[in-house]
Motif scaffolding. Sequence first.
Motif, PDB file in Angstrom:
ATOM      1  N   ALA A  55       0.837  -1.205   0.000  1.00 52.15           N
ATOM      2  CA  ALA A  55       0.000   0.000   0.000  1.00 52.15           C
ATOM      3  C   ALA A  55       0.867   1.248   0.000  1.00 52.15           C
ATOM      4  CB  ALA A  55      -0.922  -0.014   1.224  1.00 52.15           C
ATOM      5  N   TYR A  56       1.948   1.230   0.751  1.00 49.97           N
ATOM      6  CA  TYR A  56       2.876   2.359   0.781  1.00 49.97           C
ATOM      7  C   TYR A  56       3.517   2.570  -0.594  1.00 49.97           C
ATOM      8  CZ  TYR A  56       7.054   5.052   2.038  1.00 49.97           C
ATOM      9  OH  TYR A  56       8.052   6.001   2.091  1.00 49.97           O
ATOM     10  N   GLU A  57       3.941   1.503  -1.209  1.00 46.71           N
ATOM     11  CA  GLU A  57       4.566   1.612  -2.529  1.00 46.71           C
ATOM     12  C   GLU A  57       3.597   2.195  -3.550  1.00 46.71           C
ATOM     13  OE1 GLU A  57       7.740  -2.114  -2.250  1.00 46.71           O
ATOM     14  OE2 GLU A  57       5.647  -2.493  -2.794  1.00 46.71           O
ATOM     15  N   ARG A  58       2.347   1.797  -3.473  1.00 43.51           N
ATOM     16  CA  ARG A  58       1.369   2.295  -4.440  1.00 43.51           C
ATOM     17  C   ARG A  58       1.124   3.791  -4.245  1.00 43.51           C
ATOM     18  NH1 ARG A  58      -1.076  -2.855  -3.479  1.00 43.51           N
ATOM     19  NH2 ARG A  58      -2.350  -1.964  -1.829  1.00 43.51           N
ATOM     20  N   VAL A  59       0.934   4.236  -3.022  1.00 44.16           N
ATOM     21  CA  VAL A  59       0.604   5.645  -2.802  1.00 44.16           C
ATOM     22  C   VAL A  59       1.795   6.560  -3.056  1.00 44.16           C
ATOM     23  CG1 VAL A  59       1.101   5.750  -0.312  1.00 44.16           C
ATOM     24  CG2 VAL A  59      -0.665   7.214  -1.270  1.00 44.16           C
ATOM     25  N   CYS A  60       3.023   6.020  -2.906  1.00 42.12           N
ATOM     26  CA  CYS A  60       4.221   6.844  -3.108  1.00 42.12           C
ATOM     27  C   CYS A  60       4.800   6.730  -4.513  1.00 42.12           C
ATOM     28  CB  CYS A  60       5.298   6.463  -2.096  1.00 42.12           C
ATOM     29  SG  CYS A  60       4.856   6.830  -0.386  1.00 42.12           S
ATOM     30  N   GLY A  61       4.317   5.787  -5.305  1.00 39.65           N
ATOM     31  CA  GLY A  61       4.796   5.666  -6.673  1.00 39.65           C
ATOM     32  C   GLY A  61       5.975   4.740  -6.863  1.00 39.65           C
ATOM     33  N   PHE A  62       6.333   3.962  -5.841  1.00 33.19           N
ATOM     34  CA  PHE A  62       7.400   2.979  -5.997  1.00 33.19           C
ATOM     35  C   PHE A  62       6.861   1.738  -6.708  1.00 33.19           C
ATOM     36  CE2 PHE A  62       8.907   5.279  -2.178  1.00 33.19           C
ATOM     37  CZ  PHE A  62      10.199   5.586  -2.581  1.00 33.19           C
ATOM     38  N   ALA A  63       7.751   1.024  -7.376  1.00 33.53           N
ATOM     39  CA  ALA A  63       7.363  -0.250  -7.990  1.00 33.53           C
ATOM     40  C   ALA A  63       7.001  -1.242  -6.893  1.00 33.53           C
ATOM     41  CB  ALA A  63       8.509  -0.797  -8.831  1.00 33.53           C
ATOM     42  N   THR A  64       5.931  -1.978  -7.090  1.00 35.30           N
ATOM     43  CA  THR A  64       5.501  -2.961  -6.092  1.00 35.30           C
ATOM     44  C   THR A  64       6.146  -4.314  -6.386  1.00 35.30           C
ATOM     45  OG1 THR A  64       3.542  -3.499  -7.391  1.00 35.30           O
ATOM     46  CG2 THR A  64       3.303  -1.804  -5.695  1.00 35.30           C
ATOM     47  N   GLY A  65       6.305  -5.092  -5.337  1.00 40.70           N
ATOM     48  CA  GLY A  65       6.807  -6.446  -5.491  1.00 40.70           C
ATOM     49  C   GLY A  65       8.310  -6.570  -5.533  1.00 40.70           C
ATOM     50  N   VAL A  76       9.180   4.881   8.085  1.00 44.75           N
ATOM     51  CA  VAL A  76       7.845   4.495   8.535  1.00 44.75           C
ATOM     52  C   VAL A  76       7.943   3.528   9.707  1.00 44.75           C
ATOM     53  CG1 VAL A  76       5.740   3.275   7.853  1.00 44.75           C
ATOM     54  CG2 VAL A  76       6.801   4.905   6.284  1.00 44.75           C
ATOM     55  N   LEU A  77       8.881   2.588   9.633  1.00 49.08           N
ATOM     56  CA  LEU A  77       9.052   1.614  10.710  1.00 49.08           C
ATOM     57  C   LEU A  77       9.507   2.285  12.004  1.00 49.08           C
ATOM     58  CD1 LEU A  77      10.893  -1.208   8.705  1.00 49.08           C
ATOM     59  CD2 LEU A  77       8.448  -1.054   9.216  1.00 49.08           C
ATOM     60  N   GLY A 195      -3.463  12.367   1.605  1.00 46.05           N
ATOM     61  CA  GLY A 195      -3.079  12.308   3.012  1.00 46.05           C
ATOM     62  C   GLY A 195      -3.707  11.132   3.730  1.00 46.05           C
ATOM     63  N   ARG A 196      -4.960  10.838   3.438  1.00 47.65           N
ATOM     64  CA  ARG A 196      -5.628   9.703   4.086  1.00 47.65           C
ATOM     65  C   ARG A 196      -5.030   8.381   3.618  1.00 47.65           C
ATOM     66  NH1 ARG A 196      -9.948  13.133   3.035  1.00 47.65           N
ATOM     67  NH2 ARG A 196     -10.673  11.960   1.219  1.00 47.65           N
ATOM     68  N   ARG A 197      -4.718   8.296   2.319  1.00 44.17           N
ATOM     69  CA  ARG A 197      -4.132   7.059   1.793  1.00 44.17           C
ATOM     70  C   ARG A 197      -2.740   6.826   2.368  1.00 44.17           C
ATOM     71  NH1 ARG A 197      -3.701   7.926  -4.095  1.00 44.17           N
ATOM     72  NH2 ARG A 197      -2.869   5.794  -4.108  1.00 44.17           N
ATOM     73  N   TYR A 198      -1.933   7.899   2.423  1.00 40.70           N
ATOM     74  CA  TYR A 198      -0.599   7.737   3.001  1.00 40.70           C
ATOM     75  C   TYR A 198      -0.700   7.446   4.502  1.00 40.70           C
ATOM     76  CZ  TYR A 198       4.233   8.565   4.310  1.00 40.70           C
ATOM     77  OH  TYR A 198       5.514   8.402   4.803  1.00 40.70           O
ATOM     78  N   GLY A 199      -1.647   8.093   5.176  1.00 37.39           N
ATOM     79  CA  GLY A 199      -1.827   7.835   6.598  1.00 37.39           C
ATOM     80  C   GLY A 199      -2.203   6.391   6.875  1.00 37.39           C
ATOM     81  N   ALA A 200      -3.065   5.818   6.022  1.00 36.68           N
ATOM     82  CA  ALA A 200      -3.454   4.421   6.199  1.00 36.68           C
ATOM     83  C   ALA A 200      -2.276   3.489   5.966  1.00 36.68           C
ATOM     84  CB  ALA A 200      -4.594   4.080   5.249  1.00 36.68           C
ATOM     85  N   ALA A 201      -1.426   3.817   4.995  1.00 27.17           N
ATOM     86  CA  ALA A 201      -0.283   2.948   4.687  1.00 27.17           C
ATOM     87  C   ALA A 201       0.847   3.094   5.698  1.00 27.17           C
ATOM     88  CB  ALA A 201       0.238   3.265   3.280  1.00 27.17           C
ATOM     89  N   SER A 202       1.027   4.303   6.232  1.00 25.63           N
ATOM     90  CA  SER A 202       2.176   4.564   7.118  1.00 25.63           C
ATOM     91  C   SER A 202       1.814   4.546   8.595  1.00 25.63           C
ATOM     92  CB  SER A 202       2.781   5.938   6.783  1.00 25.63           C
ATOM     93  OG  SER A 202       1.876   6.980   7.127  1.00 25.63           O
ATOM     94  N   GLY A 203       0.536   4.706   8.897  1.00 24.67           N
ATOM     95  CA  GLY A 203       0.112   4.816  10.290  1.00 24.67           C
ATOM     96  C   GLY A 203       0.124   6.238  10.817  1.00 24.67           C
ATOM     97  N   MET A 228       6.997  13.464   4.381  1.00 27.82           N
ATOM     98  CA  MET A 228       7.680  12.237   3.962  1.00 27.82           C
ATOM     99  C   MET A 228       7.023  11.610   2.734  1.00 27.82           C
ATOM    100  SD  MET A 228      10.488  11.725   5.483  1.00 27.82           S
ATOM    101  CE  MET A 228      10.788  10.098   4.786  1.00 27.82           C
ATOM    102  N   TRP A 229       5.729  11.905   2.502  1.00 35.66           N
ATOM    103  CA  TRP A 229       5.139  11.444   1.243  1.00 35.66           C
ATOM    104  C   TRP A 229       5.756  12.212   0.082  1.00 35.66           C
ATOM    105  CZ3 TRP A 229       2.541  13.930  -2.696  1.00 35.66           C
ATOM    106  CH2 TRP A 229       2.043  13.087  -3.702  1.00 35.66           C
ATOM    107  N   THR A 230       5.909  13.538   0.222  1.00 37.09           N
ATOM    108  CA  THR A 230       6.482  14.322  -0.873  1.00 37.09           C
ATOM    109  C   THR A 230       7.906  13.877  -1.173  1.00 37.09           C
ATOM    110  OG1 THR A 230       7.270  16.116   0.589  1.00 37.09           O
ATOM    111  CG2 THR A 230       5.039  16.311  -0.301  1.00 37.09           C
TER     112      THR A 230
END
Length: 288
Positions: A55-65, A76-77, A195-203, A228-230
């Motif tokens: 979910a984090y990769e998708r909202v930030c634009g990183f390749a998934t998998g 985030v950790l 913001g809500r999507r990143y908040g859900a992925a990052s906590g 940190m999303w930007t």
Amino acid sequence: MANPYPPLTDTPALTPLLLRGALLSPFKRPRSDADFPRTRLVLPGVRVDLAKLAAYERVCGFATGDDALPITYPHVLGFPLAMRLMSCRAFPLPLLGLVHTSVEITRHTAVPATGGYELTVYVDELTPHRRGTEATVTTELRAGGESGGAGKVVWESRSTYLARHHRADAPAPEVPHAQPPLPALAEWRLAEDVGRRYGAASGDRNPIHLSPLTARLFGFPRAIAHGMWTAARCLAAHGTPESAYARAEFRAPVLLPGVVEYAAEGGRFQLRSGERTHVDGFVRPLPL
């Protein structure tokens, strides 16, 4: 040096920490010569939740998998541990109004998503700033964090957080060196729910990022994107070597929804709108 504090047994929950920090904020009077907690929070046995990572990769634009974590994901950790330190009674700066002003990240090697790690987070220093006082929080990620022994640092970061307050001895603002503008590479239309999507992925569900109503309670006309999303969105577009040093300065908030311009050349990158620069950063490879 041995850490005198016992290791944590689980990741702290962020919402109670935000509430505690908000309740304590009115009682704090920030100053750069204040004492601060020397506690080093250590969390062994850290494993990445792959669903949250995706979910984090998708909202930030990183390749998934990918097998390796994105360069910004260990932040985030470690963020709940940082929040535990900054929301405690002994931390001298009020959590309400604290502004994330910069982050610098050193990734020494690729960090596998399926590995076991140990996190260490501590407040490194308080320093005077022309607008108040800045705290520097250091996060270290060590490989092999499931056995209880201190492993090798594979990733580390330093984040600065500014508490604004009056300083009679504040230095004059530095005049930045004029640099040619970076060429624009893309225009990004940011949805209202980023913001809500990143908040859900990052906590990180800070209310200034979630909706116009909650953001207005803190003086913003609309919700703003997480800093940190930007940074993550820019680094996802820019790309980073396996072993890299990256730094991002957060100059101005990004209102949601909004339209921003991503610009980059060589190792530098920017996020801007019109004449306003929101993020200014760079990436450089490190020797293996």
